[in-house]
Design an enzyme around this catalytic site. Sequence first.
Site, PDB file in Angstrom:
ATOM      1  CB  CYS A 167      -0.950  -0.008   1.198  1.00 40.43           C
ATOM      2  SG  CYS A 167      -1.937  -1.510   1.287  1.00 40.43           S
ATOM      3  CG  HIS A 307      -1.594   4.415   5.266  1.00 44.06           C
ATOM      4  ND1 HIS A 307      -1.526   4.263   3.895  1.00 44.06           N
ATOM      5  CD2 HIS A 307      -1.790   3.169   5.771  1.00 44.06           C
ATOM      6  CE1 HIS A 307      -1.659   2.985   3.582  1.00 44.06           C
ATOM      7  NE2 HIS A 307      -1.832   2.300   4.697  1.00 44.06           N
ATOM      8  CD  GLU A 318      -1.252   7.744   9.220  1.00 42.37           C
ATOM      9  OE1 GLU A 318      -0.750   8.444   8.318  1.00 42.37           O
ATOM     10  OE2 GLU A 318      -2.254   7.016   9.041  1.00 42.37           O
ATOM     11  CE  LYS A 336      -5.540   4.371   2.362  1.00 42.85           C
ATOM     12  NZ  LYS A 336      -4.508   5.430   2.509  1.00 42.85           N
ATOM     13  CG  HIS A 341      -6.452   0.983   1.421  1.00 39.72           C
ATOM     14  ND1 HIS A 341      -5.457   1.437   0.578  1.00 39.72           N
ATOM     15  CD2 HIS A 341      -5.805   0.425   2.500  1.00 39.72           C
ATOM     16  CE1 HIS A 341      -4.281   1.165   1.107  1.00 39.72           C
ATOM     17  NE2 HIS A 341      -4.467   0.554   2.272  1.00 39.72           N
ATOM     18  CG  PHE A 400      -0.468  -5.957   4.284  1.00 38.87           C
ATOM     19  CD1 PHE A 400      -0.924  -5.145   5.314  1.00 38.87           C
ATOM     20  CD2 PHE A 400      -1.366  -6.839   3.703  1.00 38.87           C
ATOM     21  CE1 PHE A 400      -2.231  -5.215   5.761  1.00 38.87           C
ATOM     22  CE2 PHE A 400      -2.683  -6.918   4.138  1.00 38.87           C
ATOM     23  CZ  PHE A 400      -3.119  -6.102   5.164  1.00 38.87           C
TER      24      PHE A 400
END
Length: 412
Positions: A167, A307, A318, A336, A341, A400
């Site tokens: 991502c 993010h 975050e 998002k 996403h 990831f």
Amino acid sequence: MGRRRNTRFDVAVTGMGLVTPAGIGVEANWARVCSGRSTASRDEALAGLPVDFSCRVPDFDPGALLGRRLAWRLDRVSQLALVAAREAVADAGLDPKTWDGARVGVVVGSSFGGAATYEREHARVLEEGPEWVSPLLMVMAPVNMSAGYLAIDLGAVGPNLVVSTACAAGSTAIGTARQLLEADMCDVVIAGGTESTSTRTTMASLHRMGALSVRRDDPQAASRPFDADRDGFVAGEGAGMLILERAADAQARGARVYAHVSGYGATADGHHPSAPHPEGAGAQRAVRAALADALVEPADVGHVNAHGTSTPLNDVTESRVIRQVLGDGPAVTSTKGVIGHLIGAAGAVEAAYTVLAVHRGQIPPTANLTSRDPEVTVDVVGKETRAVRLSAAVSNSFGFGGQNSVLVVTAA
């Protein structure tokens, strides 16, 4: 990692192209993202699955946009990339018929490549036999092909590569493009990300691992970054492409410059395949590296495009990273909430939104933020856009594998 400099290396963003659930084109995207209205809806391709909704690009007709013959030969992931790249090139005032293609590079971020083509052809070999598998599979599905097709279509025959950092891939592509420009390996780079991976197999797996929101009764309320009631992300598709040039070159040709990409930091958590480091150690190092690369002090950062996945772990971690490194000053948003996403395309699309925020002095809201998680202690923009003059902003992307990529965008 970023590095400490004595002088800053600014890369000009001279063109952008966006094809996302918020619409086709930069203006359609900005209007929808600033409206704070989610794009999530039922997805017929996912009917019967536990999670049967996603964020798809609306009214995307590849035959009309690219020509039926070309569109037929491309996986959707490459179709999205090519439409976005053509818009970006035109927006930059460049003409592939006249440019020196050997000095034009392409860097694309993608996580899955042509997942839909792989899945379709795998079903065909099982159901109909190997003689029915398409011979085009090997030039449609591999992750490198989106960059290859951009080179073919636009005559961009300089360095050509795909980066795959989950991502964070779209952001990594922009950082890598900046390095190519600094190394004088090219004069123009088409950089960004593309993804279309809401296939039945992928979505079933993401649901099984607990990553997706299960709010089937109200998909539009499902993606809710930083909200106390969030339960996972909503998968989306799309592409974002930026035209990057050395700032001096852009000035010399009289190009319109939206903003500069002035810093890039990249790290790994080395912690867990899917969960963030509990203290956000790797993310902190990436933000600090990007700031050092840009010669920007934390106090100068007025905005963070987070993010912000809408997952329980990411958003709290975050927010701690932002507060630890940047303090409580920046206005934080996660787009998002509107577009979902976009996996490998997320970092590029969000970088474009960050560029627009700096250029236009406007920060989009975080959709569906009704009750901020008490563990989120940063200034999250909710409800409506916020007008603010920005000299520097940060765009965070984490993936990831514990892969972190951070960009610093500064005013032109």
